[in-house]
Write a protein that holds these residues in place. Structure first.
Motif, PDB file in Angstrom:
ATOM      1  N   THR A 278       0.845  -1.193   0.000  1.00 21.81           N
ATOM      2  CA  THR A 278       0.000   0.000   0.000  1.00 21.81           C
ATOM      3  C   THR A 278       0.881   1.244   0.000  1.00 21.81           C
ATOM      4  O   THR A 278       2.028   1.194   0.477  1.00 21.81           O
ATOM      5  CB  THR A 278      -0.901   0.003   1.251  1.00 21.81           C
ATOM      6  OG1 THR A 278      -0.061  -0.077   2.419  1.00 21.81           O
ATOM      7  CG2 THR A 278      -1.856  -1.182   1.249  1.00 21.81           C
ATOM      8  N   PRO A 279       0.410   2.376  -0.535  1.00 20.54           N
ATOM      9  CA  PRO A 279      -0.931   2.629  -1.073  1.00 20.54           C
ATOM     10  C   PRO A 279      -1.113   2.228  -2.534  1.00 20.54           C
ATOM     11  O   PRO A 279      -2.180   2.456  -3.090  1.00 20.54           O
ATOM     12  CB  PRO A 279      -1.061   4.136  -0.920  1.00 20.54           C
ATOM     13  CG  PRO A 279       0.325   4.645  -1.135  1.00 20.54           C
ATOM     14  CD  PRO A 279       1.229   3.623  -0.514  1.00 20.54           C
ATOM     15  N   SER A 282      -4.692  -0.947  -3.243  1.00 16.37           N
ATOM     16  CA  SER A 282      -5.724  -0.165  -2.558  1.00 16.37           C
ATOM     17  C   SER A 282      -7.060  -0.879  -2.419  1.00 16.37           C
ATOM     18  O   SER A 282      -7.879  -0.489  -1.588  1.00 16.37           O
ATOM     19  CB  SER A 282      -5.952   1.163  -3.291  1.00 16.37           C
ATOM     20  OG  SER A 282      -6.413   0.936  -4.608  1.00 16.37           O
ATOM     21  N   ARG A 325      -4.577   0.869  -7.325  1.00 13.58           N
ATOM     22  CA  ARG A 325      -5.536   1.988  -7.287  1.00 13.58           C
ATOM     23  C   ARG A 325      -6.051   2.376  -8.654  1.00 13.58           C
ATOM     24  O   ARG A 325      -7.087   3.040  -8.780  1.00 13.58           O
ATOM     25  CB  ARG A 325      -4.849   3.181  -6.628  1.00 13.58           C
ATOM     26  CG  ARG A 325      -3.606   3.631  -7.363  1.00 13.58           C
ATOM     27  CD  ARG A 325      -2.638   4.391  -6.506  1.00 13.58           C
ATOM     28  NE  ARG A 325      -1.312   4.431  -7.109  1.00 13.58           N
ATOM     29  CZ  ARG A 325      -0.249   4.911  -6.501  1.00 13.58           C
ATOM     30  NH1 ARG A 325      -0.337   5.381  -5.265  1.00 13.58           N
ATOM     31  NH2 ARG A 325       0.914   4.928  -7.102  1.00 13.58           N
TER      32      ARG A 325
END
Length: 444
Positions: A278-279, A282, A325
């Motif tokens: 992470t990030p 996500s 993400r």
């Protein structure tokens, strides 16, 4: 050079392919900084030396012999020409040799050919890269590749037989990434340094696990001379994933049966934990489904950690899916098969309180995978003598601290199994008194 000399050199070159005879040692000096041995081609008995600038460069040869005759070649050793050298004792030196040539010494009267040495002026072959960037034509989840314009001239020499041979340059790729630590069960930031060989444009390497600037430094020959260059792609937004997961049984359905294998006993409380970089990572999805119907999940959790109670018997599939993400990369590496056993409830019909400690001296059920449980024992007048809700416990044959008389008593047991159904059992339990047992009894 006279034709007679050429024929003699040609014959000696042919012998070189069959006979290895080293009668001396070469040394290179001069230029800016220390000369560097860039290649040692033992098969062809040639060393390639890099110098930085040709000012003051000297090529020397040391031997116990007294006759040193120097030659050089551009294409192949059989076409070599003689060069002038100065001799001082057992050392002969070629001053200001020309770069891009192979040199060698014929040592002694028998003209046995020794090793070869090739001189290259590295300042004429600098690294020259423009518009370095990350290529779009690869899968960024698995690897990255540089694209750009490389105008770097190859470092090429010729073996004594005339074969053009390239010396592969080495470069360093560096960036910040995340590294998994098994002992701490976590990711930490670290600098990744990779070494690649050859043309960096089109060369693949493993992707970083964090947003970072990716730098290309080199080549390593330039580092030796203190003239290395560093190129950068600018900030790279990472998408690659590294995922780890584990399971922990918080509580397992009680049992006093002898178990084999690794089946879970319902009700089984289990914790599933995912770890990822992470990030960049996500989106975490845990899904649990029955094995016979994997496309219809029973539950779906969208957190790195999930706790779930397996209350019903059956075979389950637990799947983890992690996405970055942007949704470019998805990891589905972790799948767990969970088997939950069926319920068992066995009830004895007699016991001997205080008859033989630890051996049938309590009224206890034999069970496995019981979700809920309650039991009561009554005397013949319907008076409740004992009640318990933990199937691992039992009745010791006492009422208000005193042993009950021998005889038949009545039990009622209600429990819920892993099938989700509630079962009720009742019957007689016989209290058998050992004649040697001492203690006060109470009427039943």
């Amino acid at each position: 050079m006279p034709k007679r000399k050429n024929r003699k050199l040609s014959c000696l070159f042919t012998l070189l392919l069959c006979v290895i005879a080293v009668y001396g040692q070469y040394s290179v000096s001069g230029g800016t900084g220390e000369p560097l041995l860039a290649a040692d081609n033992t098969l062809n008995r040639i060393q390639v030396w890099l110098v930085y600038g040709m000012e003051g460069v000297k090529l020397s040869y040391t031997s116990a012999g007294s006759s040193h005759k120097w030659y050089r070649y551009k294409e192949r050793a059989s076409d070599a020409e003689a060069v002038t050298a100065t001799v001082s004792g057992d050392v002969s030196t070629v001053n200001n040799p020309e770069e891009g040539y192979g040199y060698f010494v014929l040592d002694g009267d028998n003209y046995a050919m020794s090793n070869f040495v090739w001189i290259m002026d590295y300042s004429r072959y600098p690294v020259d890269i423009h518009n370095l960037r990350i290529s779009d034509n690869v899968d960024p989840c698995e690897l990255l590749r540089f694209s750009g314009d490389d105008a770097t001239v190859a470092l090429t020499y010729r073996t004594p037989s005339g074969v053009a041979t390239e010396i592969k340059r080495e470069y360093e790729i560096s960036y910040m990434t995340q590294v998994w630590n098994d002992n701490d069960q976590r990711f930490t930031s670290a600098m990744e340094i990779l070494t690649i060989e050859g043309n960096p444009i089109g060369n693949s390497f493993k992707p970083p696990l964090d947003d970072t600037e990716i730098q290309l430094t080199g080549d390593l020959f330039a580092r030796h001379f203190g003239v290395e260059k560093t190129y950068s792609t600018g900030l790279y937004n990472a998408v690659a994933l590294e995922v780890h997961a584990d399971t922990l049984v918080l509580s397992d359905g009680g049992t006093n049966m002898r178990e084999s294998g690794s089946e879970a006993l319902a009700p089984a409380d289990m914790r599933f934990t995912a770890y990822a970089n992470t990030p960049v990572a996500s989106l975490f999805i845990w899904q649990i489904a029955r094995k016979e119907d994997p496309d219809k999940p029973l539950v779906r959790f969208t957190e790195p950690e999930m706790e779930y109670t397996f209350s019903l018997a059956g075979d389950y599939i637990v799947q983890l899916e992690v996405s970055d993400r942007t949704g470019v990369c998805t990891n589905t590496e972790y799948t767990y098969n969970i088997s939950v056993t069926e319920t068992v409830m066995l009830i004895p019909n007699a016991f001997t309180p205080e008859g033989s400690p630890g051996v049938n001296d309590e009224f206890k059920v034999v069970y496995r995978s019981v979700v809920r449980f309650k039991a009561s024992v009554f005397n013949r007048w319907g008076q409740e003598l004992f009640r318990w809700t933990d199937p691992s416990r039992g009745w010791d044959g006492k009422y208000r601290g005193k042993l009950v008389p021998a005889g038949a008593y009545y039990y009622v047991i209600e429990y819920t199994g892993t099938d989700g159904k509630t079962h009720k059992k009742s019957g007689d339990i016989n209290v058998i008194r050992n004649t040697k047992t001492k203690g006060t009894t109470t009427g039943n």
